[in-house]
Design a protein around this motif. Structure first.
Motif, PDB file in Angstrom:
ATOM      1  N   PHE A   1       0.873  -1.180   0.000  1.00 22.10           N
ATOM      2  CA  PHE A   1       0.000   0.000   0.000  1.00 22.10           C
ATOM      3  C   PHE A   1       0.904   1.223   0.000  1.00 22.10           C
ATOM      4  O   PHE A   1       1.643   1.453   0.961  1.00 22.10           O
ATOM      5  CB  PHE A   1      -0.929   0.004   1.220  1.00 22.10           C
ATOM      6  N   ASP A   2       0.863   2.006  -1.064  1.00 22.70           N
ATOM      7  CA  ASP A   2       1.794   3.127  -1.170  1.00 22.70           C
ATOM      8  C   ASP A   2       1.385   4.269  -0.237  1.00 22.70           C
ATOM      9  O   ASP A   2       0.346   4.218   0.441  1.00 22.70           O
ATOM     10  CB  ASP A   2       1.954   3.580  -2.621  1.00 22.70           C
ATOM     11  N   CYS A   3       2.213   5.298  -0.198  1.00 22.64           N
ATOM     12  CA  CYS A   3       2.006   6.390   0.757  1.00 22.64           C
ATOM     13  C   CYS A   3       0.643   7.057   0.578  1.00 22.64           C
ATOM     14  O   CYS A   3      -0.035   7.397   1.559  1.00 22.64           O
ATOM     15  CB  CYS A   3       3.110   7.429   0.589  1.00 22.64           C
ATOM     16  N   TYR A   4       0.220   7.230  -0.659  1.00 22.94           N
ATOM     17  CA  TYR A   4      -1.028   7.949  -0.914  1.00 22.94           C
ATOM     18  C   TYR A   4      -2.244   7.118  -0.524  1.00 22.94           C
ATOM     19  O   TYR A   4      -3.232   7.631   0.010  1.00 22.94           O
ATOM     20  CB  TYR A   4      -1.088   8.350  -2.385  1.00 22.94           C
ATOM     21  N   ARG A   5      -2.170   5.815  -0.747  1.00 17.88           N
ATOM     22  CA  ARG A   5      -3.277   4.934  -0.342  1.00 17.88           C
ATOM     23  C   ARG A   5      -3.354   4.850   1.180  1.00 17.88           C
ATOM     24  O   ARG A   5      -4.456   4.758   1.747  1.00 17.88           O
ATOM     25  CB  ARG A   5      -3.098   3.551  -0.955  1.00 17.88           C
ATOM     26  N   LEU A   6      -2.215   4.900   1.842  1.00 18.38           N
ATOM     27  CA  LEU A   6      -2.225   4.877   3.311  1.00 18.38           C
ATOM     28  C   LEU A   6      -2.892   6.126   3.872  1.00 18.38           C
ATOM     29  O   LEU A   6      -3.699   6.047   4.807  1.00 18.38           O
ATOM     30  CB  LEU A   6      -0.808   4.751   3.851  1.00 18.38           C
ATOM     31  N   ILE A   7      -2.558   7.272   3.307  1.00 15.88           N
ATOM     32  CA  ILE A   7      -3.182   8.517   3.771  1.00 15.88           C
ATOM     33  C   ILE A   7      -4.691   8.480   3.529  1.00 15.88           C
ATOM     34  O   ILE A   7      -5.485   8.877   4.399  1.00 15.88           O
ATOM     35  CB  ILE A   7      -2.530   9.727   3.072  1.00 15.88           C
ATOM     36  N   ALA A   8      -5.106   7.986   2.382  1.00 20.40           N
ATOM     37  CA  ALA A   8      -6.541   7.891   2.094  1.00 20.40           C
ATOM     38  C   ALA A   8      -7.234   6.969   3.097  1.00 20.40           C
ATOM     39  O   ALA A   8      -8.316   7.287   3.610  1.00 20.40           O
ATOM     40  CB  ALA A   8      -6.747   7.388   0.664  1.00 20.40           C
ATOM     41  N   TRP A   9      -6.617   5.834   3.391  1.00 20.20           N
ATOM     42  CA  TRP A   9      -7.216   4.868   4.302  1.00 20.20           C
ATOM     43  C   TRP A   9      -7.312   5.426   5.712  1.00 20.20           C
ATOM     44  O   TRP A   9      -8.362   5.359   6.359  1.00 20.20           O
ATOM     45  CB  TRP A   9      -6.402   3.574   4.276  1.00 20.20           C
ATOM     46  N   LEU A  10      -6.228   6.002   6.216  1.00 24.16           N
ATOM     47  CA  LEU A  10      -6.236   6.531   7.577  1.00 24.16           C
ATOM     48  C   LEU A  10      -7.188   7.709   7.717  1.00 24.16           C
ATOM     49  O   LEU A  10      -7.918   7.810   8.704  1.00 24.16           O
ATOM     50  CB  LEU A  10      -4.817   6.949   7.982  1.00 24.16           C
ATOM     51  N   SER A  11      -7.185   8.601   6.716  1.00 24.68           N
ATOM     52  CA  SER A  11      -8.042   9.790   6.820  1.00 24.68           C
ATOM     53  C   SER A  11      -9.512   9.469   6.619  1.00 24.68           C
ATOM     54  O   SER A  11     -10.372  10.299   6.905  1.00 24.68           O
ATOM     55  CB  SER A  11      -7.587  10.861   5.820  1.00 24.68           C
ATOM     56  N   SER A  12      -9.822   8.255   6.170  1.00 27.39           N
ATOM     57  CA  SER A  12     -11.227   7.864   6.091  1.00 27.39           C
ATOM     58  C   SER A  12     -11.804   7.603   7.471  1.00 27.39           C
ATOM     59  O   SER A  12     -13.015   7.637   7.665  1.00 27.39           O
ATOM     60  CB  SER A  12     -11.386   6.611   5.217  1.00 27.39           C
ATOM     61  N   ALA A  13     -10.927   7.375   8.449  1.00 30.11           N
ATOM     62  CA  ALA A  13     -11.381   7.050   9.800  1.00 30.11           C
ATOM     63  C   ALA A  13     -11.143   8.170  10.800  1.00 30.11           C
ATOM     64  O   ALA A  13     -11.921   8.364  11.727  1.00 30.11           O
ATOM     65  CB  ALA A  13     -10.668   5.784  10.290  1.00 30.11           C
ATOM     66  N   ALA A  14     -10.046   8.895  10.637  1.00 26.76           N
ATOM     67  CA  ALA A  14      -9.664   9.879  11.651  1.00 26.76           C
ATOM     68  C   ALA A  14      -9.059  11.104  10.982  1.00 26.76           C
ATOM     69  O   ALA A  14      -8.453  11.016   9.909  1.00 26.76           O
ATOM     70  CB  ALA A  14      -8.650   9.275  12.621  1.00 26.76           C
ATOM     71  N   THR A  15      -9.214  12.236  11.641  1.00 24.83           N
ATOM     72  CA  THR A  15      -8.588  13.467  11.160  1.00 24.83           C
ATOM     73  C   THR A  15      -7.075  13.345  11.301  1.00 24.83           C
ATOM     74  O   THR A  15      -6.566  13.015  12.376  1.00 24.83           O
ATOM     75  CB  THR A  15      -9.094  14.672  11.968  1.00 24.83           C
ATOM     76  N   LEU A  16      -6.372  13.598  10.213  1.00 25.06           N
ATOM     77  CA  LEU A  16      -4.921  13.680  10.267  1.00 25.06           C
ATOM     78  C   LEU A  16      -4.542  15.110  10.606  1.00 25.06           C
ATOM     79  O   LEU A  16      -5.132  16.068  10.092  1.00 25.06           O
ATOM     80  CB  LEU A  16      -4.298  13.249   8.936  1.00 25.06           C
ATOM     81  N   GLU A  17      -3.546  15.260  11.484  1.00 26.19           N
ATOM     82  CA  GLU A  17      -3.160  16.572  11.974  1.00 26.19           C
ATOM     83  C   GLU A  17      -1.720  16.882  11.603  1.00 26.19           C
ATOM     84  O   GLU A  17      -0.908  15.974  11.373  1.00 26.19           O
ATOM     85  CB  GLU A  17      -3.323  16.625  13.494  1.00 26.19           C
ATOM     86  N   VAL A  18      -1.408  18.161  11.587  1.00 25.74           N
ATOM     87  CA  VAL A  18      -0.046  18.584  11.283  1.00 25.74           C
ATOM     88  C   VAL A  18       0.920  17.976  12.310  1.00 25.74           C
ATOM     89  O   VAL A  18       0.713  18.103  13.518  1.00 25.74           O
ATOM     90  CB  VAL A  18       0.068  20.116  11.301  1.00 25.74           C
ATOM     91  N   GLY A  19       1.943  17.303  11.810  1.00 23.11           N
ATOM     92  CA  GLY A  19       2.914  16.667  12.697  1.00 23.11           C
ATOM     93  C   GLY A  19       2.663  15.204  12.944  1.00 23.11           C
ATOM     94  O   GLY A  19       3.517  14.516  13.514  1.00 23.11           O
ATOM     95  N   ASP A  20       1.506  14.691  12.539  1.00 21.78           N
ATOM     96  CA  ASP A  20       1.297  13.237  12.611  1.00 21.78           C
ATOM     97  C   ASP A  20       2.378  12.538  11.781  1.00 21.78           C
ATOM     98  O   ASP A  20       2.781  13.016  10.722  1.00 21.78           O
ATOM     99  CB  ASP A  20      -0.072  12.852  12.032  1.00 21.78           C
ATOM    100  N   ILE A  21       2.828  11.398  12.264  1.00 20.93           N
ATOM    101  CA  ILE A  21       3.806  10.595  11.557  1.00 20.93           C
ATOM    102  C   ILE A  21       3.161   9.265  11.176  1.00 20.93           C
ATOM    103  O   ILE A  21       2.496   8.639  12.001  1.00 20.93           O
ATOM    104  CB  ILE A  21       5.057  10.340  12.414  1.00 20.93           C
ATOM    105  N   ILE A  22       3.364   8.854   9.932  1.00 21.34           N
ATOM    106  CA  ILE A  22       2.916   7.539   9.477  1.00 21.34           C
ATOM    107  C   ILE A  22       4.158   6.725   9.141  1.00 21.34           C
ATOM    108  O   ILE A  22       4.901   7.065   8.224  1.00 21.34           O
ATOM    109  CB  ILE A  22       2.010   7.642   8.229  1.00 21.34           C
ATOM    110  N   ALA A  23       4.402   5.662   9.907  1.00 21.52           N
ATOM    111  CA  ALA A  23       5.484   4.729   9.611  1.00 21.52           C
ATOM    112  C   ALA A  23       4.916   3.672   8.673  1.00 21.52           C
ATOM    113  O   ALA A  23       3.971   2.952   9.022  1.00 21.52           O
ATOM    114  CB  ALA A  23       6.022   4.097  10.893  1.00 21.52           C
ATOM    115  N   THR A  24       5.466   3.577   7.476  1.00 20.25           N
ATOM    116  CA  THR A  24       4.794   2.888   6.375  1.00 20.25           C
ATOM    117  C   THR A  24       5.021   1.385   6.308  1.00 20.25           C
ATOM    118  O   THR A  24       4.523   0.730   5.393  1.00 20.25           O
ATOM    119  CB  THR A  24       5.215   3.516   5.031  1.00 20.25           C
ATOM    120  N   GLY A  25       5.738   0.801   7.263  1.00 17.25           N
ATOM    121  CA  GLY A  25       5.947  -0.640   7.266  1.00 17.25           C
ATOM    122  C   GLY A  25       7.396  -1.005   6.995  1.00 17.25           C
ATOM    123  O   GLY A  25       8.177  -0.202   6.485  1.00 17.25           O
TER     124      GLY A  25
END
Length: 297
Positions: A221-245
């Motif tokens: 799951f690439d970076c853009y799909r991860l952001i789409a998936w996470l933001s479908s459930a919760a608000t992403l905020e400035v400074g949030d970190i996503i460790a991609t696996g």
């Protein structure tokens, strides 16, 4: 640009990294917020001010490795993704995921790029995981994969240290991933104009031996799909970190856990590296903090 947080005699401050120098933004652009998260929250205005500060030549000094802190010392959230490289899925013997496998690391896990990392007093199963980290630059929700690039402030190196016996006890991923100081991030944030996040060589080196090696092109799951998936459930905020696996080669697969004295280096080409020495946590001692402020009521 490379954006960092550095330790100074006046406390942590936001900085830019230019070659072997840092630009102290509290000196070069005193109107900007002191924190990197505060600057990122200003969007393009903040980044333009940083560029102007760099070009002014003001506030420069030598880049000292020991002064570098995690670029976002207090992220609102740390999202982490499991089973996101095919070789790692295969080595675990698990089924390929239909959707991203998401867990969280607590903000108290954050540690600097060159800080010592403790092997816990309660476990001898400390493991490493090299990962590309995404830093969110805009508050957002329900972001499409096509627009996900617009909310990324930049990319950083992450070592998702993991305590495997705690992780495996009843599937406690969050607890096993949330020991203090086990979320190394740094050494800085590289802005998206400088790297393609899906074409970066990534590796883990322990005591000079390469243990993991792959490329972010191999993300399931690439970076853009991860952001789409996470933001479908919760608000992403400035400074949030996503460790991609992490790719294959983690220590638990061969029962090769980290011990005090080991030096673990995680590299991502085009971004940089973090390097941490493993030390033993002292014997576990119960403590309970009490308020110390003297306030008259």
């Amino acid at each position: 640009m490379r954006l960092a947080t550095v330790s100074t005699e006046n406390g942590p401050v936001a900085a830019a990294v230019v070659g072997d120098q840092i630009v102290d933004l509290t000196r070069a652009a005193p109107a900007l917020p002191r924190t990197l998260a505060g600057i990122l929250a200003l969007g393009d205005v903040g980044l333009s001010a940083v560029k102007a500060a760099i070009e002014s030549g003001a506030g420069r000094g030598p880049l000292l490795r020991e002064s570098l802190l995690s670029p976002i010392p207090a992220p609102p959230k740390i999202w982490a993704i499991g089973l996101n490289y095919a070789e790692h899925v295969r080595e675990t013997g698990k089924q390929f995921p239909e959707f991203p496998t998401v867990f969280a690391k607590m903000p108290t896990t954050i540690a600097g790029p060159y800080a010592d990392v403790q092997r816990p007093a309660v476990s001898e199963q400390l493991d490493y995981e090299c990962e590309l980290g995404i830093v969110i630059g805009k508050r957002c929700r329900h972001v499409s994969p096509e627009n996900a690039h617009k909310v990324i402030a930049g990319f950083t190196v992450v070592n998702d240290f993991s305590v495997r016996d705690y992780q495996m006890r009843g599937g406690q991923w969050v607890l096993g991933k949330s020991f203090d100081g086990h979320g190394v991030a740094g050494p800085w944030i590289v802005t998206p104009d400088e790297v393609d996040p899906h074409a970066l060589a990534i590796r883990t080196i322990v005591n000079g031996e390469t243990r993991q090696e792959s490329n972010t092109a191999n993300l399931i799951f690439d970076c853009y799909r991860l952001i789409a998936w996470l933001s479908s459930a919760a608000t992403l905020e400035v400074g949030d970190i996503i460790a991609t696996g992490t790719p294959g080669g983690v220590g638990v697969m061969e029962n090769r856990f980290l011990v005090p004295g080991d030096v673990v280096r995680v590299e991502i080409d085009g971004i940089g590296h973090v390097e941490n020495r493993i030390v033993q946590e002292p014997d576990a001692v119960e403590w309970i903090d009490e308020p110390t402020a003297a306030v008259a009521f």
